[in-house]
Design a protein around this motif. Structure first.
Motif, mmCIF file in Angstrom:
data_model
loop_
_atom_site.group_PDB
_atom_site.id
_atom_site.type_symbol
_atom_site.label_atom_id
_atom_site.label_comp_id
_atom_site.label_asym_id
_atom_site.label_seq_id
_atom_site.Cartn_x
_atom_site.Cartn_y
_atom_site.Cartn_z
ATOM 1 N N ALA A 138 0.833 -1.203 0.000
ATOM 2 C CA ALA A 138 0.000 0.000 0.000
ATOM 3 C C ALA A 138 0.865 1.249 0.000
ATOM 4 C CB ALA A 138 -0.929 -0.005 1.202
ATOM 5 N N VAL A 139 1.876 1.293 0.882
ATOM 6 C CA VAL A 139 2.721 2.479 1.010
ATOM 7 C C VAL A 139 4.188 2.053 0.912
ATOM 8 C CG1 VAL A 139 3.396 4.409 2.486
ATOM 9 C CG2 VAL A 139 1.015 3.618 2.478
ATOM 10 N N LEU A 140 4.917 2.726 0.051
ATOM 11 C CA LEU A 140 6.361 2.522 -0.063
ATOM 12 C C LEU A 140 7.047 3.803 0.380
ATOM 13 C CD1 LEU A 140 8.893 0.934 -1.047
ATOM 14 C CD2 LEU A 140 8.549 2.026 -3.279
ATOM 15 N N VAL A 141 7.971 3.687 1.337
ATOM 16 C CA VAL A 141 8.718 4.836 1.843
ATOM 17 C C VAL A 141 10.177 4.680 1.427
ATOM 18 C CG1 VAL A 141 9.339 6.197 3.867
ATOM 19 C CG2 VAL A 141 7.162 4.959 3.819
ATOM 20 N N VAL A 142 10.726 5.708 0.780
ATOM 21 C CA VAL A 142 12.101 5.661 0.271
ATOM 22 C C VAL A 142 12.864 6.874 0.797
ATOM 23 C CG1 VAL A 142 13.560 5.582 -1.786
ATOM 24 C CG2 VAL A 142 11.298 4.506 -1.826
ATOM 25 N N VAL A 143 13.990 6.632 1.488
ATOM 26 C CA VAL A 143 14.783 7.745 2.028
ATOM 27 C C VAL A 143 16.139 7.889 1.342
ATOM 28 C CG1 VAL A 143 13.646 7.574 4.270
ATOM 29 C CG2 VAL A 143 15.803 6.367 3.889
ATOM 30 N N GLY A 144 16.402 7.097 0.298
ATOM 31 C CA GLY A 144 17.629 7.261 -0.465
ATOM 32 C C GLY A 144 18.849 6.667 0.211
ATOM 33 N N THR A 145 20.019 7.052 -0.305
ATOM 34 C CA THR A 145 21.277 6.447 0.141
ATOM 35 C C THR A 145 22.167 7.407 0.916
ATOM 36 O OG1 THR A 145 22.304 7.006 -1.987
ATOM 37 C CG2 THR A 145 21.286 4.835 -1.792
ATOM 38 N N ASP A 146 21.643 8.562 1.283
ATOM 39 C CA ASP A 146 22.457 9.521 2.025
ATOM 40 C C ASP A 146 22.878 8.931 3.370
ATOM 41 O OD1 ASP A 146 23.131 12.646 1.911
ATOM 42 O OD2 ASP A 146 22.693 12.096 3.977
ATOM 43 N N VAL A 147 24.072 9.332 3.833
ATOM 44 C CA VAL A 147 24.597 8.774 5.083
ATOM 45 C C VAL A 147 23.861 9.291 6.314
ATOM 46 C CG1 VAL A 147 26.892 8.399 4.143
ATOM 47 C CG2 VAL A 147 26.374 10.575 5.232
ATOM 48 N N VAL A 182 6.124 -0.720 3.283
ATOM 49 C CA VAL A 182 7.486 -1.200 3.037
ATOM 50 C C VAL A 182 8.414 0.003 3.080
ATOM 51 C CG1 VAL A 182 9.052 -2.226 1.343
ATOM 52 C CG2 VAL A 182 6.768 -3.187 1.677
ATOM 53 N N MET A 183 9.532 -0.138 3.800
ATOM 54 C CA MET A 183 10.445 0.990 3.969
ATOM 55 C C MET A 183 11.844 0.659 3.473
ATOM 56 S SD MET A 183 9.485 2.506 7.732
ATOM 57 C CE MET A 183 7.860 3.207 8.079
ATOM 58 N N GLN A 184 12.405 1.578 2.710
ATOM 59 C CA GLN A 184 13.842 1.568 2.415
ATOM 60 C C GLN A 184 14.422 2.600 3.368
ATOM 61 O OE1 GLN A 184 15.674 4.326 0.164
ATOM 62 N NE2 GLN A 184 17.279 3.474 1.467
ATOM 63 N N TYR A 185 15.073 2.116 4.441
ATOM 64 C CA TYR A 185 15.400 3.004 5.555
ATOM 65 C C TYR A 185 16.833 3.518 5.558
ATOM 66 C CZ TYR A 185 16.509 -1.680 7.417
ATOM 67 O OH TYR A 185 16.973 -2.965 7.588
ATOM 68 N N GLY A 186 17.673 3.086 4.625
ATOM 69 C CA GLY A 186 19.005 3.666 4.484
ATOM 70 C C GLY A 186 19.841 3.606 5.744
ATOM 71 N N SER A 187 20.385 4.759 6.145
ATOM 72 C CA SER A 187 21.249 4.837 7.324
ATOM 73 C C SER A 187 20.463 5.066 8.610
ATOM 74 C CB SER A 187 22.265 5.973 7.142
ATOM 75 O OG SER A 187 23.070 5.747 6.004
ATOM 76 N N SER A 188 19.147 5.059 8.515
ATOM 77 C CA SER A 188 18.303 5.243 9.698
ATOM 78 C C SER A 188 18.209 3.935 10.484
ATOM 79 C CB SER A 188 16.905 5.693 9.269
ATOM 80 O OG SER A 188 16.969 6.802 8.396
ATOM 81 N N ALA A 189 17.539 3.996 11.622
ATOM 82 C CA ALA A 189 17.336 2.791 12.423
ATOM 83 C C ALA A 189 16.543 1.764 11.613
ATOM 84 C CB ALA A 189 16.590 3.142 13.708
ATOM 85 N N VAL A 213 34.923 7.474 10.548
ATOM 86 C CA VAL A 213 34.494 6.959 9.246
ATOM 87 C C VAL A 213 33.666 5.687 9.424
ATOM 88 C CG1 VAL A 213 35.306 5.865 7.113
ATOM 89 C CG2 VAL A 213 36.343 7.998 7.890
ATOM 90 N N GLY A 214 34.126 4.796 10.290
ATOM 91 C CA GLY A 214 33.376 3.566 10.539
ATOM 92 C C GLY A 214 31.999 3.834 11.108
ATOM 93 N N ASP A 215 31.911 4.814 12.009
ATOM 94 C CA ASP A 215 30.613 5.166 12.592
ATOM 95 C C ASP A 215 29.653 5.690 11.528
ATOM 96 O OD1 ASP A 215 31.472 4.451 15.102
ATOM 97 O OD2 ASP A 215 31.993 6.488 15.722
ATOM 98 N N VAL A 216 30.156 6.583 10.675
ATOM 99 C CA VAL A 216 29.300 7.196 9.655
ATOM 100 C C VAL A 216 28.910 6.185 8.580
ATOM 101 C CG1 VAL A 216 29.225 8.952 7.842
ATOM 102 C CG2 VAL A 216 30.207 9.514 10.068
ATOM 103 N N ALA A 217 29.860 5.345 8.185
ATOM 104 C CA ALA A 217 29.608 4.412 7.077
ATOM 105 C C ALA A 217 28.709 3.255 7.473
ATOM 106 C CB ALA A 217 30.933 3.882 6.535
ATOM 107 N N TYR A 218 28.979 2.670 8.632
ATOM 108 C CA TYR A 218 28.309 1.414 8.981
ATOM 109 C C TYR A 218 27.706 1.394 10.386
ATOM 110 C CZ TYR A 218 31.565 0.243 5.220
ATOM 111 O OH TYR A 218 32.286 0.244 4.054
ATOM 112 N N GLY A 219 27.750 2.531 11.079
ATOM 113 C CA GLY A 219 27.309 2.509 12.464
ATOM 114 C C GLY A 219 28.351 1.888 13.370
ATOM 115 N N GLY A 220 29.615 1.931 12.933
ATOM 116 C CA GLY A 220 30.722 1.339 13.694
ATOM 117 C C GLY A 220 31.298 0.147 12.950
ATOM 118 N N TRP A 221 32.623 0.026 12.980
ATOM 119 C CA TRP A 221 33.270 -1.096 12.292
ATOM 120 C C TRP A 221 32.809 -2.433 12.854
ATOM 121 C CZ3 TRP A 221 35.418 0.188 7.924
ATOM 122 C CH2 TRP A 221 36.030 1.437 7.765
#
Length: 515
Positions: free
Chosen positions: A25-34, A56-63, A261-269
C-alpha cells in the motif's frame, strides 16, 4: 470519523468504502544519504499502523525497521519493482528518487530532509521540494499533520496521486529533464565540502605497483578539497583484521579519523562481519573475474555480489568524504579488479588516473627488499617479483586500464616521470580531471637557490596502506629514482625491454630523453 479502509457495513453507510490497495500500500524511500531520516520513517510508521495498511520501507542509514519487505537499501531493479507495486509512494526530497517515482507513474508525497535536524548537509532538498511542489510535481509536506492529511487522502483514493497516461511513456524523459533543470537551478554548490547529492566522486589511481602512486596520492591529499586514503583495497585485511598503522602513525583501531568513518559508514566497524566481507571480496574482487566485470551489468552472473560489494565501498567512500569535508576521495589501490567492480557501483562517480612508469624501473623496484614499517613488533617485507613476473604483470595491469577506458570510465593517463619533473602541471591536470579548481598546490615550492629539484612539504594523511613513504612528512625533494639504469643487470634489462616493448611504445618511452 471513518478510516480509509472501514467498510460501509461497519459505519452504516450505503456508499462503498475505498478498495484496499493490493500488495504494497505504502512505499517509503529515504535514499542512500549517510544521514539518518528517522523523522519521516516514524511519521509513516505511525500513520500506516493506525490505518492498518501495509508499509514497506527503504530506511538507508536510519534505524532498521522490522516491516516485511523492508531493507536498508534496494538495488535499482528491486526499487523499480517496488515502485510499480506501490499504491502510494512517500520519499525524501532527493531529485533522483523523485524522478524514479514519477517514472513509475507516481506523484510522490515528499518530505524534504532538514539540515537543522541533522538530516542532510544543507537545505537543497527543502528548496528543491518547494519548487517541485509549486509546479504540482510532488505532494509537499513539511509537518506531520500535513503528512497525515496527504497520506490519508492518497489511501482513500490511490488514483489521486497517480500520473495520468499523458504524462507517462516518452513524457517521463521530459519530466526527468525538468527535474534536473530545477535541481541545477536551485542547488548552490559549495566551494569545498560535499556536493549536495548522494553521489561521491572517487579518483582511483590505477596501474601496476611501484609506479609512483603513493607519492602522487600524498601530493593530491595535501589540498583541503581532497582526502587521500591510500590503498583502500587493503583496508579489510590490513586495517580491520591486522590493525596495522594508519599513515598518521596510530594503529588503525586508535585512529580517530577512521573510527569516525566507521561510525558514519556502517554505524561502527564492529557491525561488519569481517569474514563475510572477506568472502564477498573473494567472490568479486579477483583478477580472474575482470573479464565478466567488463561486460554490461545485466550480463554479469554475480549481480547480487557485485551490488553488495559496490554498496560496501560506496558507503565507505561517502563516509570518508563526509568526515573529511572533501569533495573528492583519492584511492590509490591500483588494482584493476577493484576498479572494474566500482564501475558498476551506484552512487560512485568513478574517475581513473592511470599512472604509468617505465616498466624497467618498476621491475627493478620490485626486486628490492623493502620493509613494511606499518607492522610493529615484527620484520615483514613487501613482496618481490622476478624480472619476468614484473614485466608481464606491468603489461597486463596497464592493458586492463585501457579496457576500462574503452568501457566508458573517465580516464586520465599520465606518466609518473612527467608528474615528478613538473609536479605543478601534472597535479593541475589531475585536479581539473577530478572536477576541482586549480588551487591546492601551496605545499609545492620551486627549487631553492643552487638546487634543481622541486620540493613538496607533506603533511600527514590517513592512508590505510601503500608504499612506506606514506609515513614521510616534511620537506621532500621530488627526485626521480633512476637507480635501475646503473644497477639492473644488462641481461635482465634486455629481457624487460622486450617484454614491456608494446607498452613502452604506447606510453612514449622509446622516444624518451633517457632511454
Amino acid at each position: 470519523m471513518t478510516t480509509p479502509f472501514e467498510t460501509h457495513a461497519q459505519v452504516g453507510l450505503t456508499v462503498p468504502a475505498p478498495r484496499r490497495p493490493e500488495r504494497d500500500a505504502v512505499l517509503v524511500v529515504v535514499g542512500t544519504d549517510v544521514h539518518p531520516f528517522d523523522r519521516l520513517l516514524d511519521w509513516a510508521g505511525r500513520r500506516t499502523a493506525e490505518q492498518q495498511v501495509p508499509c514497506v520501507m527503504q530506511y538507508g542509514s536510519s534505524a532498521a525497521r522490522d516491516l516485511p519487505g523492508s531493507a536498508a537499501f534496494f538495488d535499482h531493479e528491486t526499487l523499480g519493482e517496488r515502485l510499480r507495486q506501490a499504491a502510494v509512494v512517500v520519499c525524501h526530497g532527493g531529485p533522483a528518487t523523485i524522478t524514479e517515482a514519477r517514472r513509475a507513474g507516481h506523484k510522490p508525497i515528499v518530505v524534504p530532509r532538514d539540515p537543522a535536524l541533522g538530516e542532510h548537509v544543507d537545505d537543497h532538498q527543502q528548496r528543491f521540494a518547494a519548487r517541485m511542489g509549486e509546479l504540482g510535481m510532488v505532494e509537499l509536506c513539511r509537518t506531520e499533520e500535513e503528512f497525515r492529511r496527504a497520506l490519508d487522502a492518497a489511501l482513500a483514493d490511490p488514483t489521486r496521486l497517480r500520473i495520468s497516461g499523458s504524462e507517462a511513456g516518452a513524457a517521463a524523459v521530459e519530466a526527468a529533464k525538468r527535474v534536473g533543470a530545477i535541481a541545477d537551478g536551485l542547488v548552490t554548490r559549495p566551494s569545498r565540502g560535499l556536493l549536495p547529492t548522494d553521489e561521491v566522486t572517487v579518483l582511483f589511481i590505477g596501474g601496476w605497483g611501484r609506479s609512483g602512486s603513493t607519492l602522487t596520492d600524498r601530493m593530491l591529499g595535501q589540498a583541503a578539497d581532497t582526502c587521500a586514503v591510500g590503498e583502500v583495497t587493503h583496508i579489510w585485511e590490513r586495517a580491520l583484521r591486522d590493525n596495522e598503522r594508519c599513515g598518521c602513525g596510530s594503529a588503525f583501531d586508535d585512529c580517530p579519523f577512521w573510527a569516525k568513518v566507521g561510525d558514519v559508514a556502517y554505524g561502527g566497524w564492529h557491525t561488519l562481519d569481517l569474514a563475510d566481507v572477506m568472502a564477498l571480496k573473494t567472490r568479486v574482487d579477483r583478477m580472474r573475474f575482470v573479464p565478466r566485470m567488463a561486460l554490461p551489468y545485466w550480463l554479469n552472473r554475480r549481480k547480487a555480489d557485485l551490488r553488495a560489494y559496490g554498496e560496501l565501498h560506496r558507503r565507505l567512500y561517502r563516509a570518508i568524504a563526509e568526515v573529511s569535508g572533501a569533495r573528492v576521495v583519492v584511492d590509490s589501490s591500483k588494482h584493476a579488479s577493484l576498479a572494474f567492480a566500482l564501475r558498476h557501483a551506484r552512487g560512485v562517480d568513478l574517475r581513473v588516473l592511470h599512472l604509468v612508469r617505465d616498466g624497467r624501473a618498476v621491475a627493478y623496484s620490485w626486486s628490492r627488499e623493502v620493509r613494511r614499517p606499518e607492522i610493529v613488533g615484527a620484520e615483514v617485507y613487501m613482496p618481490q617479483y622476478s624480472t619476468v613476473q614484473s614485466g608481464v604483470l606491468w603489461s597486463i595491469h596497464n592493458a586492463l586500464f585501457h579496457v576500462l577506458d574503452w568501457a566508458g570510465v573517465p580516464t586520465l593517463r599520465l606518466r609518473y616521470e612527467d608528474v615528478v619533473a613538473r609536479p605543478g602541471d601534472g597535479l593541475r591536470r589531475i585536479r581539473a580531471f577530478a572536477g576541482l579548481g586549480p588551487g591546492g598546490l601551496d605545499f609545492l615550492s620551486d627549487p631553492a637557490p643552487g638546487e634543481q629539484l622541486p620540493v613538496a612539504q607533506l603533511e600527514t594523511t590517513h592512508t590505510v596502506a601503500g608504499n612506506p613513504m606514506r609515513f614521510t612528512t616534511g620537506r621532500v625533494e621530488l627526485r626521480l629514482d633512476a637507480a635501475w639504469r646503473g644497477k639492473l643487470a644488462p641481461g635482465k634489462r634486455r629481457l624487460l625491454s622486450l617484454i614491456t616493448w608494446p607498452g613502452r611504445v604506447r606510453y612514449g618511452y622509446l622516444n624518451w630523453r633517457q632511454k
